[in-house]
Design an enzyme around this catalytic site. Sequence first.
Site, PDB file in Angstrom:
ATOM      1  N   LYS A   1       6.343   6.208  -2.952  1.00 26.22           N
ATOM      2  CA  LYS A   1       5.494   6.243  -4.245  1.00 26.22           C
ATOM      3  C   LYS A   1       5.628   7.572  -5.041  1.00 26.22           C
ATOM      4  O   LYS A   1       5.403   7.564  -6.164  1.00 26.22           O
ATOM      5  CB  LYS A   1       4.210   5.661  -4.011  1.00 26.22           C
ATOM      6  CG  LYS A   1       4.124   4.726  -3.043  1.00 26.22           C
ATOM      7  CD  LYS A   1       4.707   3.444  -3.597  1.00 26.22           C
ATOM      8  CE  LYS A   1       4.412   2.305  -2.794  1.00 26.22           C
ATOM      9  NZ  LYS A   1       5.581   1.190  -2.875  1.00 26.22           N
TER      10      LYS A   1
ATOM     11  N   GLU B   1      -4.269   9.429  -5.687  1.00 22.18           N
ATOM     12  CA  GLU B   1      -4.173   9.212  -6.893  1.00 22.18           C
ATOM     13  C   GLU B   1      -5.609   9.078  -7.480  1.00 22.18           C
ATOM     14  O   GLU B   1      -6.566   8.519  -6.991  1.00 22.18           O
ATOM     15  CB  GLU B   1      -3.322   8.007  -7.408  1.00 22.18           C
ATOM     16  CG  GLU B   1      -1.848   8.097  -7.408  1.00 22.18           C
ATOM     17  CD  GLU B   1      -1.158   7.009  -8.235  1.00 22.18           C
ATOM     18  OE1 GLU B   1       0.078   7.136  -8.220  1.00 22.18           O
ATOM     19  OE2 GLU B   1      -1.630   5.699  -8.023  1.00 22.18           O
TER      20      GLU B   1
ATOM     21  N   HIS C   1      -7.945  -4.928  -2.527  1.00 24.06           N
ATOM     22  CA  HIS C   1      -6.753  -4.817  -2.800  1.00 24.06           C
ATOM     23  C   HIS C   1      -5.942  -5.866  -2.625  1.00 24.06           C
ATOM     24  O   HIS C   1      -4.635  -5.871  -2.866  1.00 24.06           O
ATOM     25  CB  HIS C   1      -6.077  -3.407  -2.235  1.00 24.06           C
ATOM     26  CG  HIS C   1      -6.973  -2.257  -2.554  1.00 24.06           C
ATOM     27  ND1 HIS C   1      -7.461  -1.667  -3.788  1.00 24.06           N
ATOM     28  CD2 HIS C   1      -7.620  -1.408  -1.833  1.00 24.06           C
ATOM     29  CE1 HIS C   1      -8.190  -0.822  -3.788  1.00 24.06           C
ATOM     30  NE2 HIS C   1      -8.178  -0.459  -2.486  1.00 24.06           N
TER      31      HIS C   1
ATOM     32  N   ARG D   1      11.433  -6.336  -4.159  1.00 24.42           N
ATOM     33  CA  ARG D   1      11.233  -7.608  -3.204  1.00 24.42           C
ATOM     34  C   ARG D   1      10.774  -8.718  -4.092  1.00 24.42           C
ATOM     35  O   ARG D   1      10.068  -8.354  -5.084  1.00 24.42           O
ATOM     36  CB  ARG D   1      10.685  -7.263  -2.146  1.00 24.42           C
ATOM     37  CG  ARG D   1       9.092  -6.740  -2.099  1.00 24.42           C
ATOM     38  CD  ARG D   1       8.355  -6.701  -0.915  1.00 24.42           C
ATOM     39  NE  ARG D   1       6.957  -6.006  -1.048  1.00 24.42           N
ATOM     40  CZ  ARG D   1       6.043  -6.692  -1.638  1.00 24.42           C
ATOM     41  NH1 ARG D   1       5.888  -7.851  -2.005  1.00 24.42           N
ATOM     42  NH2 ARG D   1       4.831  -5.768  -1.679  1.00 24.42           N
TER      43      ARG D   1
END
Length: 599
Positions: free
Chosen positions: A175, A260, A295, A357
């Site tokens: 990431k 983040e 999430h 994907r």
Amino acid sequence: MFLSLRRASRYPVQSASTLRRPVTDDAIQRTFRPFTDDATAIKTRPELPQSFTHDTLLRNKKVLIANRGEIAMRIARAARSLGATSLSVCAPEDISSPHVEFADEHFVLPKGETAIAPYLDIERLTEVAVENGVDFVHPGYGFLSESAPFAQSLVSSGIEWVGPPPEVLQLFGDKIQARALAERSNVPVVRGSDNLTSGEECLSILNNEDVRLPAIMKAAFGGGGRGMRIVRDLSQVSSSFDSCQREALTAFGRNEVFLEEFWEDTKHLEVQILADGKGSVVHLFERDCTVQHRHQKVIELAPARNIHPDLRRRLVDCAVTLARQCNYKGAGTVEFLVRGDLESSETEFVFMEVNPRVQVEHTVTEEATGIDIVQAQLLIAGGRSLEDLGLLQENVKLRQHSLQARITMMPGKGEILNEYKEPSGGGIRCDTAGWYSGFKPNQMYDPLVGKLICSAPGVTPESFEAARQLMLHSLKDFEIDGVANNIGAVERILTHKDFVNNRYNTSFLTEYPELLDPSKAKKTQAEYGSAKRIYSEEKIRFELTPPMTGNILDVKKKTGEEVDVGDVVVVLSAMKIETEMVSPVKGVVTEINCKAGDQ
């Protein structure tokens, strides 16, 4: 685990199959599927308007499906429609899963250290593919779907990998690298850290304000909503970091974590792309995946409601640019957080990640656009260009509003399906894991039962409302008895005024926890009674039992320690998700009969 308790007098304590023939390890077998009356209907589905069954490229080829459950059945169906033979694989513990015999052939992998380990065994999966004359390997989502080493192993063995090349997987699998690519491509991003090795390092970055609170910890090599923890207070850093690392290691085989800044009160929009690795990229418009719990997406819409054309253009342009920058190949999703009104052309957004994907929610985009994404994946892997497939941007249109709900198992109740029946009819699609009455789902794997997709022609407020009403009717026809599930929760979400009026964000289910669990409805002061708890000296024995079968990850308390209401006592991993077992009472731990690693 047993607790000796002082009961609060004003707060009384609340009470808390072998279906297939034997298959030997390392033995490939032809499948004779025991689906009975509706076998043909189960194995085939109506074609999407833009399917590619006329293409002969895959005829007489063999596709190994390196996955399980719902997505394995979806891929097997796509392979069959293109004239290919499908080969499923399974762990020994998973032999009764319907995906095993749904394929034309199946193979039982050697037992691993965990129930998931066989699905992550790159060396053995490659050997199975080579030994059985496989031409293509489709990894689905999760497991090894984003594994550059797996892709490279197959490519080096002369087998076509259905997905981006290894170097692209490596890029987006990290990431940190993905965020750097976005910055170079002038795609907006949030502030973040490099990969971190400890909670102390994480705390240092937050103390220095290199990243500001609230922040989110993420698995650096993860996706799908797993391996994430939101941090709002510095006191949460250490425990959140440890938990995030554990879940990342369980789900992805790597435990790197980074930080983040966390954007709150946002919409979660993502753009579906297809690319041929020859320079051509198209987008299939956006999805709204804002309704989430921990999430994990619960409901998805395609397209987003009332989005301004200029905001849509900016989003899809960023997604296409990123794909072109790395010569992307196959299907992928570029995810964004959007802060502000979707009806404004000036609304801000930031890049989150690329999922290289097929995603769980690809089906809602298939229905909205009419394009068969999984068939396209297979044909692109075989060398077809987007032009060969007629997938030019001007040909990609939105034909209807589609609404998707993820139907999942939930903790509690029983373990065997007494009754199971899926809804059907015009505008209704069910992509499921093949459950049936009498089946016992394996709780060591993903809890997804399947996806219910309901659609209505047109892209207007009226067509969205028609799709919503159709889903509400369909949910009433979805029978799952004997196993706890989230159908009631989905109904409550769909009828909530904020959802109906499009006034919700990613905090929606946090703000209204009663939508998932009615017992968590906000109580008035009168219902609570006095804020002061009065405890009697009466002692009772209370047993804290797990809500489902799973692996014990951590035991937080020791014999003799005091616990209060809401204290975490045990951390359990089940259905690939960490679950905290909390004490519903105040008391003292008198006995512990489990340890980390137990099942």
